[in-house]
Write a protein that holds these residues in place. Structure first.
Motif, mmCIF file in Angstrom:
data_model
loop_
_atom_site.group_PDB
_atom_site.id
_atom_site.type_symbol
_atom_site.label_atom_id
_atom_site.label_comp_id
_atom_site.label_asym_id
_atom_site.label_seq_id
_atom_site.Cartn_x
_atom_site.Cartn_y
_atom_site.Cartn_z
ATOM 1 N N SER A 1 -53.146 -18.178 54.005
ATOM 2 C CA SER A 1 -53.268 -17.105 53.023
ATOM 3 C C SER A 1 -54.088 -15.951 53.563
ATOM 4 C CB SER A 1 -53.877 -17.636 51.719
ATOM 5 O OG SER A 1 -55.177 -18.108 51.932
ATOM 6 N N TRP A 2 -53.801 -14.791 53.020
ATOM 7 C CA TRP A 2 -54.485 -13.554 53.351
ATOM 8 C C TRP A 2 -54.889 -12.899 52.045
ATOM 9 C CZ3 TRP A 2 -50.485 -15.668 55.779
ATOM 10 C CH2 TRP A 2 -50.518 -15.750 57.175
ATOM 11 N N ARG A 3 -56.046 -12.245 52.032
ATOM 12 C CA ARG A 3 -56.542 -11.519 50.866
ATOM 13 C C ARG A 3 -57.155 -10.233 51.400
ATOM 14 N NH1 ARG A 3 -58.416 -13.154 45.533
ATOM 15 N NH2 ARG A 3 -57.580 -15.201 46.047
ATOM 16 N N ILE A 4 -56.723 -9.096 50.859
ATOM 17 C CA ILE A 4 -57.228 -7.818 51.341
ATOM 18 C C ILE A 4 -57.387 -6.855 50.172
ATOM 19 C CG2 ILE A 4 -54.906 -6.990 51.886
ATOM 20 C CD1 ILE A 4 -56.109 -5.419 54.224
ATOM 21 N N ALA A 5 -58.481 -6.104 50.186
ATOM 22 C CA ALA A 5 -58.684 -5.036 49.213
ATOM 23 C C ALA A 5 -57.980 -3.792 49.738
ATOM 24 C CB ALA A 5 -60.172 -4.768 49.020
ATOM 25 N N LEU A 6 -57.244 -3.144 48.866
ATOM 26 C CA LEU A 6 -56.485 -1.948 49.222
ATOM 27 C C LEU A 6 -56.977 -0.763 48.389
ATOM 28 C CD1 LEU A 6 -52.931 -3.556 49.164
ATOM 29 C CD2 LEU A 6 -54.220 -2.901 51.204
ATOM 30 N N PRO A 7 -56.877 0.434 48.932
ATOM 31 C CA PRO A 7 -57.299 1.599 48.151
ATOM 32 C C PRO A 7 -56.374 1.814 46.953
ATOM 33 C CG PRO A 7 -56.175 2.296 50.146
ATOM 34 C CD PRO A 7 -56.335 0.797 50.232
ATOM 35 N N HIS A 8 -56.901 2.389 45.921
ATOM 36 C CA HIS A 8 -56.122 2.662 44.701
ATOM 37 C C HIS A 8 -55.357 3.980 44.890
ATOM 38 C CE1 HIS A 8 -55.341 3.096 40.364
ATOM 39 N NE2 HIS A 8 -55.468 1.782 40.363
ATOM 40 N N THR A 9 -54.592 4.051 45.978
ATOM 41 C CA THR A 9 -53.801 5.232 46.310
ATOM 42 C C THR A 9 -52.450 4.782 46.856
ATOM 43 O OG1 THR A 9 -54.487 5.370 48.628
ATOM 44 C CG2 THR A 9 -55.899 6.488 47.000
ATOM 45 N N ALA A 10 -51.545 5.726 46.968
ATOM 46 C CA ALA A 10 -50.220 5.425 47.512
ATOM 47 C C ALA A 10 -50.296 4.940 48.960
ATOM 48 C CB ALA A 10 -49.324 6.657 47.423
ATOM 49 N N ALA A 11 -51.382 5.228 49.648
ATOM 50 C CA ALA A 11 -51.547 4.770 51.036
ATOM 51 C C ALA A 11 -51.599 3.246 51.117
ATOM 52 C CB ALA A 11 -52.818 5.365 51.638
ATOM 53 N N ALA A 12 -51.849 2.572 50.003
ATOM 54 C CA ALA A 12 -51.907 1.116 49.997
ATOM 55 C C ALA A 12 -50.543 0.475 50.220
ATOM 56 C CB ALA A 12 -52.488 0.626 48.664
ATOM 57 N N ALA B 1 -47.236 -0.471 44.375
ATOM 58 C CA ALA B 1 -46.976 0.864 43.812
ATOM 59 C C ALA B 1 -47.195 0.869 42.302
ATOM 60 C CB ALA B 1 -45.553 1.316 44.153
ATOM 61 N N ASN B 2 -46.757 -0.187 41.614
ATOM 62 C CA ASN B 2 -46.970 -0.268 40.168
ATOM 63 C C ASN B 2 -48.455 -0.343 39.837
ATOM 64 O OD1 ASN B 2 -44.285 -0.110 39.527
ATOM 65 N ND2 ASN B 2 -44.042 -2.289 39.103
ATOM 66 N N ALA B 3 -49.208 -1.120 40.601
ATOM 67 C CA ALA B 3 -50.648 -1.240 40.351
ATOM 68 C C ALA B 3 -51.338 0.113 40.536
ATOM 69 C CB ALA B 3 -51.265 -2.286 41.269
ATOM 70 N N VAL B 4 -50.949 0.838 41.564
ATOM 71 C CA VAL B 4 -51.545 2.152 41.821
ATOM 72 C C VAL B 4 -51.158 3.136 40.723
ATOM 73 C CG1 VAL B 4 -51.489 4.143 43.389
ATOM 74 C CG2 VAL B 4 -51.728 1.824 44.313
ATOM 75 N N GLU B 5 -49.896 3.142 40.357
ATOM 76 C CA GLU B 5 -49.401 4.136 39.404
ATOM 77 C C GLU B 5 -49.801 3.853 37.963
ATOM 78 O OE1 GLU B 5 -45.195 6.023 37.839
ATOM 79 O OE2 GLU B 5 -45.259 5.037 39.800
ATOM 80 N N HIS B 6 -49.839 2.592 37.575
ATOM 81 C CA HIS B 6 -49.992 2.268 36.154
ATOM 82 C C HIS B 6 -51.367 1.737 35.757
ATOM 83 C CE1 HIS B 6 -45.809 3.111 35.469
ATOM 84 N NE2 HIS B 6 -45.482 2.299 36.466
#
Length: 148
Positions: free
Chosen positions: A12-23, A56-61
């Motif tokens: 498993s992998w777990r990573i924090a991503l920015p709250h932007t479309a770059a994610a 994309a849904n998480a970032v947008e919504h």
């Protein structure tokens, strides 16, 4: 075989991503790399596509600029991808489709949850301490359907 392989122990992998479309491209790359390195036999193209839709849904919504989290688990039976976001509200019509209405072919939006429902073996959402996790699963492909 060259490199590591996946047996009965999940990876498993777990990573924090920015709250932007770059994610989105970062999430796709993580899924692609993880599946290639372990020579996993679930459909990596579908896993990448559905991961991109979830991120994309998480970032947008979801509101706020805190990170979202991607969790990828590869098992001998398939893979599961989760995206954690801070909004506790369920993701629209992910598990229970709304009125059957085809997406507008001229719109860029409105197909993500339909793709996830249609292409995954199962999908859903669950509450977390900090919001929710939205997930999908893909099974291992039969040997005759795997790319050469």
């Amino acid at each position: 075989m060259n490199g590591p392989t996946l047996h009965d122990t999940p990876a498993s992998w777990r990573i924090a991503l920015p709250h932007t479309a770059a994610a989105v491209p970062v999430a796709r790359a993580l899924v692609r790399t993880a599946m290639a390195e372990l020579e996993h036999s679930a459909d990596s193209d579908t896993a990448e596509l559905l991961t991109a839709e979830l991120v994309a849904n998480a970032v947008e919504h979801t509101a706020g600029d805190g990170p979202i989290e991607l969790v990828v688990e590869l098992m001998a039976t398939g893979c599961q991808v989760e995206v954690h976001d801070p909004d506790p509200a369920p993701p629209g019509n992910l598990t229970v489709p709304g009125p059957v209405e085809p997406p507008d072919p001229w719109q860029e939006h409105g197909r993500g949850l339909l793709l996830i429902r249609t292409l995954s073996s199962s999908c859903g959402h669950r509450p977390t301490d900090s919001g929710k996790a939205v997930w999908f699963r893909l099974p291992v492909l039969p040997a005759q359907r795997r790319p050469a």
